[in-house]
Design an enzyme around this catalytic site. Sequence first.
Site, PDB file in Angstrom:
ATOM      1  N   CYS A 113      -9.263   6.463   8.269  1.00 34.02           N
ATOM      2  CA  CYS A 113      -8.296   7.483   7.691  1.00 34.02           C
ATOM      3  C   CYS A 113      -8.860   8.552   6.563  1.00 34.02           C
ATOM      4  CB  CYS A 113      -7.062   6.938   7.017  1.00 34.02           C
ATOM      5  SG  CYS A 113      -6.220   5.865   8.287  1.00 34.02           S
ATOM      6  N   HIS A 257      -3.628  11.711   2.349  1.00 34.85           N
ATOM      7  CA  HIS A 257      -3.456  10.820   3.668  1.00 34.85           C
ATOM      8  C   HIS A 257      -2.162  10.784   3.960  1.00 34.85           C
ATOM      9  CE1 HIS A 257      -3.867   8.512   7.058  1.00 34.85           C
ATOM     10  NE2 HIS A 257      -3.903   7.295   6.415  1.00 34.85           N
ATOM     11  N   ASN A 288       1.727   8.609  11.004  1.00 30.96           N
ATOM     12  CA  ASN A 288       0.208   8.548  10.339  1.00 30.96           C
ATOM     13  C   ASN A 288      -0.794   8.746  11.424  1.00 30.96           C
ATOM     14  OD1 ASN A 288      -2.198   7.318   9.642  1.00 30.96           O
ATOM     15  ND2 ASN A 288      -1.462   5.674   8.796  1.00 30.96           N
TER      16      ASN A 288
HETATM   17  O1  UT7 Z   1      -3.613   4.713   7.034  1.00 30.33           O
HETATM   18  C1  UT7 Z   1      -4.253   3.405   6.775  1.00 30.33           C
HETATM   19  C2  UT7 Z   1      -3.780   3.028   5.468  1.00 30.33           C
HETATM   20  N1  UT7 Z   1      -2.755   2.222   5.289  1.00 30.33           N
HETATM   21  C3  UT7 Z   1      -1.431   2.553   4.447  1.00 30.33           C
HETATM   22  O2  UT7 Z   1      -1.619   3.085   3.568  1.00 30.33           O
HETATM   23  C4  UT7 Z   1      -0.539   1.785   4.772  1.00 30.33           C
HETATM   24  C5  UT7 Z   1       0.185   1.208   3.330  1.00 30.33           C
HETATM   25  N2  UT7 Z   1       1.445   0.222   3.581  1.00 30.33           N
HETATM   26  C6  UT7 Z   1       2.455   0.774   3.896  1.00 30.33           C
HETATM   27  O3  UT7 Z   1       2.705   1.790   3.878  1.00 30.33           O
HETATM   28  C7  UT7 Z   1       3.618  -0.521   4.197  1.00 30.33           C
HETATM   29  O4  UT7 Z   1       3.173  -1.733   3.488  1.00 30.33           O
HETATM   30  C8  UT7 Z   1       4.291  -0.659   5.615  1.00 30.33           C
HETATM   31  C9  UT7 Z   1       5.100   0.753   5.959  1.00 30.33           C
HETATM   32  C10 UT7 Z   1       3.219  -0.761   6.142  1.00 30.33           C
HETATM   33  C11 UT7 Z   1       5.016  -1.683   5.541  1.00 30.33           C
HETATM   34  O5  UT7 Z   1       6.188  -1.547   4.464  1.00 30.33           O
HETATM   35  P1  UT7 Z   1       6.541  -2.742   3.354  1.00 30.33           P
HETATM   36  O6  UT7 Z   1       7.653  -2.276   2.614  1.00 30.33           O
HETATM   37  O7  UT7 Z   1       5.165  -3.139   2.912  1.00 30.33           O
HETATM   38  O8  UT7 Z   1       6.999  -3.972   4.326  1.00 30.33           O
HETATM   39  P2  UT7 Z   1       6.528  -5.231   4.885  1.00 30.33           P
HETATM   40  O9  UT7 Z   1       5.168  -5.391   5.649  1.00 30.33           O
HETATM   41  O10 UT7 Z   1       6.458  -6.159   3.250  1.00 30.33           O
HETATM   42  O11 UT7 Z   1       7.763  -6.192   5.458  1.00 30.33           O
HETATM   43  C12 UT7 Z   1       8.860  -6.281   4.975  1.00 30.33           C
HETATM   44  C13 UT7 Z   1       9.901  -6.866   5.950  1.00 30.33           C
HETATM   45  C14 UT7 Z   1       9.240  -8.159   6.644  1.00 30.33           C
HETATM   46  O12 UT7 Z   1      10.272  -8.984   6.989  1.00 30.33           O
HETATM   47  P3  UT7 Z   1      10.691 -10.377   6.104  1.00 30.33           P
HETATM   48  O13 UT7 Z   1       9.265 -11.054   6.044  1.00 30.33           O
HETATM   49  O14 UT7 Z   1      10.968  -9.720   4.695  1.00 30.33           O
HETATM   50  O15 UT7 Z   1      11.641 -10.811   6.621  1.00 30.33           O
HETATM   51  C15 UT7 Z   1       8.760  -7.293   8.073  1.00 30.33           C
HETATM   52  O16 UT7 Z   1       8.753  -8.433   9.014  1.00 30.33           O
HETATM   53  O17 UT7 Z   1      10.289  -5.885   6.851  1.00 30.33           O
HETATM   54  C16 UT7 Z   1       9.750  -6.404   8.237  1.00 30.33           C
HETATM   55  N3  UT7 Z   1       9.509  -5.241   9.027  1.00 30.33           N
HETATM   56  C17 UT7 Z   1      10.206  -4.376   9.631  1.00 30.33           C
HETATM   57  N4  UT7 Z   1      11.406  -4.332   9.800  1.00 30.33           N
HETATM   58  C18 UT7 Z   1      12.082  -3.486  10.643  1.00 30.33           C
HETATM   59  C19 UT7 Z   1       8.212  -4.804   9.241  1.00 30.33           C
HETATM   60  N5  UT7 Z   1       8.178  -3.966   9.850  1.00 30.33           N
HETATM   61  C20 UT7 Z   1       9.356  -3.499  10.447  1.00 30.33           C
HETATM   62  C21 UT7 Z   1      10.113  -2.635  11.249  1.00 30.33           C
HETATM   63  N6  UT7 Z   1      11.385  -2.724  11.177  1.00 30.33           N
HETATM   64  N7  UT7 Z   1       9.413  -1.513  11.796  1.00 30.33           N
END
Ligand code: UT7
Length: 332
Positions: A113, A257, A288
């Site tokens: 990225c 980004h 993204n």
């Molecule tokens: O481009 C490369 C650089 N990358 C980045 O900058 C990404 C940085 N990170 C992020 O943007 C965020 O961490 C994400 C958008 C990827 C994820 O958001 P989050 O708030 O960190 O969610 P999480 O991964 O902690 O997941 C929270 C919950 C989980 O469920 P439980 O374990 O709490 O029951 C996931 O399974 O949300 C669930 N989950 C979803 N639910 C509905 C994960 N993806 C989804 C989804 N829809 N698409």
Amino acid sequence: MSGSRIAALGHHQPSRVLTNADLERLVDTSDAWIRQRTGIVTRRIADADESVTDMAAAAAAKALAASGLAPADIGMVTVATCSAIDRSPSIAAQVAARLEVPGAVCFDLNNACAGFCTALACADHAVRAGAARHALVIGAEKMSDITDWTDRGTCVLLGDGAGAAVVSHEDGVADGTGAGTGAGTGAGTGAGIGPVAWGSDPTRADAVRLTGEWHPRFAQEGQTVFRWATGELSAVAEDACRRAGLAPADLDGVVTHQANLRIIESLARQLGLRDDVVIARDVVDSGNTSAASVPLALSKLVERGELAPGARVLLFAFGGGLSWAGQVVTCP
Ligand code: UT7
């Protein structure tokens, strides 16, 4: 003294729009979750017969046309990409062939990225050193090719597209924007590319991955990257400003980004920007697009007139590596 500037920009996105409702039919997710956690509403997805090269060439052709230069004026073509399938000929060489650019040095650059800002710095250095007078710098990705469409944690994030910049030699530009000194950039148009702030943290290299047997799939430790981006990267963004002789409050625009709207807003808050600063939020429409996200968002803002010629803009990208690169530029 001589320097370089962004002379023109261009971008291209596939026509197909993938909505959050479309994704609800594909995986166990919801429009509400995607909007709340990422800010993303739509993303563009290329058809099977539209390649990274197609998108890169389309964006580059627009930038070249806007620059008023002839293909033969271009001495370097570089494409930042991590999703291109072809290893050789490089995407850059294929773009040069399509645009009938003769004899330029052509190479692809993979810094995930952070790729476009890294490639922009390489072009800036090459132009300053006299290795090329004009360069085409492109960020192009077909992330849909390397997306795991069964993984709700990543498939809702990614999109396809390309953005391109023509980087041109300019006499009288010492070391970038010259902004903050009241001196503009000397004898030229007032446009310049500031010194890059770049680096990496390989101890967290596994936090964003594109590894394994062909065909690789994008994967990441979202929380790890989120905490890193919101906790540690504003200092690097400030460093890029400092290297250009600026404070964040001097900026007219910020194009980071486009990974997550919450990260974009958090970085903006930490930098202490002016109220009227233009902040790129293209992630809402485009998702993204990895190395394409910064030039895509910048080109759109310039095309819409939201960033005027001479506007001082911080470009800042981060991701796999974990890597970062950023610099202040002035808009064409
Ligand atoms: O481009 C490369 C650089 N990358 C980045 O900058 C990404 C940085 N990170 C992020 O943007 C965020 O961490 C994400 C958008 C990827 C994820 O958001 P989050 O708030 O960190 O969610 P999480 O991964 O902690 O997941 C929270 C919950 C989980 O469920 P439980 O374990 O709490 O029951 C996931 O399974 O949300 C669930 N989950 C979803 N639910 C509905 C994960 N993806 C989804 C989804 N829809 N698409």
